[in-house]
Design a protein around this motif. Sequence first.
Motif: not given
Length: 409
Positions: A5-8, A73-76, A139-144
């Motif tokens: 699960k992630a914050v988007a 976009l997944v944030l963090g 760079g499009g790296w998913p957030g944490g």
Amino acid sequence: MPGNKAVAYQGPGRVEVVDTDYPEFELKEGPGVPPANVGRKIGHGAIVKPVATNICGSDQHMVRGRTTAPPGLVLGHEITGEVVEVGPDVEVIKVGDLVSVPFNIACGRCRNCKVGDTHICERVNPEQPGGAYGYVDMGGWPGGQAEYVLVPYADWNLLRFPDKDQAMEKILDLAMLADIFPTGYHGCVSAGVTTGSTVYIAGAGPVGLAAACSARLLGAAVVIVGDLNKDRLAQAHTFGCETINVADGDPGEQIEHLIGAPVVDCGVDAVGFEAKGHGPAAEEAPATVLNTLMRVTRAGGRLGIPGLYVTGDPGATDEAAKEGSLSIRLGLGWAKAHAFVTGQCPVMRYHRQLMMAILNDRVRIADAVNPIVLPLDQAVRGYEEFDHGAAHKYVLDPHGMIPRTTRAF
């Protein structure tokens, strides 16, 4: 395999906790991922289970719709966690390590990384120098802000805490190493803060408070924090800072009242491009902080500018500002022979030293930034309260791992 699960970010003013894929050792197609990064193999990476993952003011810029961030976009980018998997090319980092993840993504191999400029790595983002987790154009790296996150170049990027039990006792302090503590410290170092300095820090959000704490750690004689938010100014006062409310008028006059001179030795911009003017009815004026700092910093002084400025701001007040063109009094800075240091903080330049300061009780950065811990499913609440000016640093705890004895609610 567990889920994730992630914050988007879902568009201006909207974030949601969503179901997403568990990370693999490959960068997949997704929101904001440059085509040249799709399919990139990450055998040098690690999968980290965040213990603490913070909400940052930089995240708020995106959520307010003040950048070109794509929906989904997944944030963090402020991540502290436990390593749960490592890729086949990882040699040093081990499963079970408790680590801090610098928000800068860096390869450790390019020219810039080799000279310590890890904030402008040339290899992690095919579109421009510099990469970060969960951030626009990085760079499009998913957030944490998630249950699990992929960290590339793990041996280079991850800072392992030497004693896991000790680290968990100080986890809220150590959670600030991923970004705001080094960023505030970098702002002060860039501004030349040293023993006996007088310092003006514009902004009493978490980065400004971290800068104020850093200035005291560096030996400043007087640390003055300016803001429009009374609660945040009160928080700065709790650890020995002088404060000025710029809603009351000109910062220079208030500085003179405090220290007997209208100028300070060093200036730090911890506000960035959504700055407001001075006075009780202040409206957005993005060059205000930079121009004020030039005016209130002595001739020959230095300005540290860790506050974020962007090249694409759809919500800017005028067409020039939408491209990052601001009405800066460069002539004033030139006449006073000011030195300016801008850009992201190269976290790896400072984080080990700051970790040691935390572990050996030289600094209590968590007390300075006043954290509140929330479970991941309350991320929306954290964003809303932070956006309304709460004098807290919001820390998400995706797995309920932060000891209750260390928590603030």
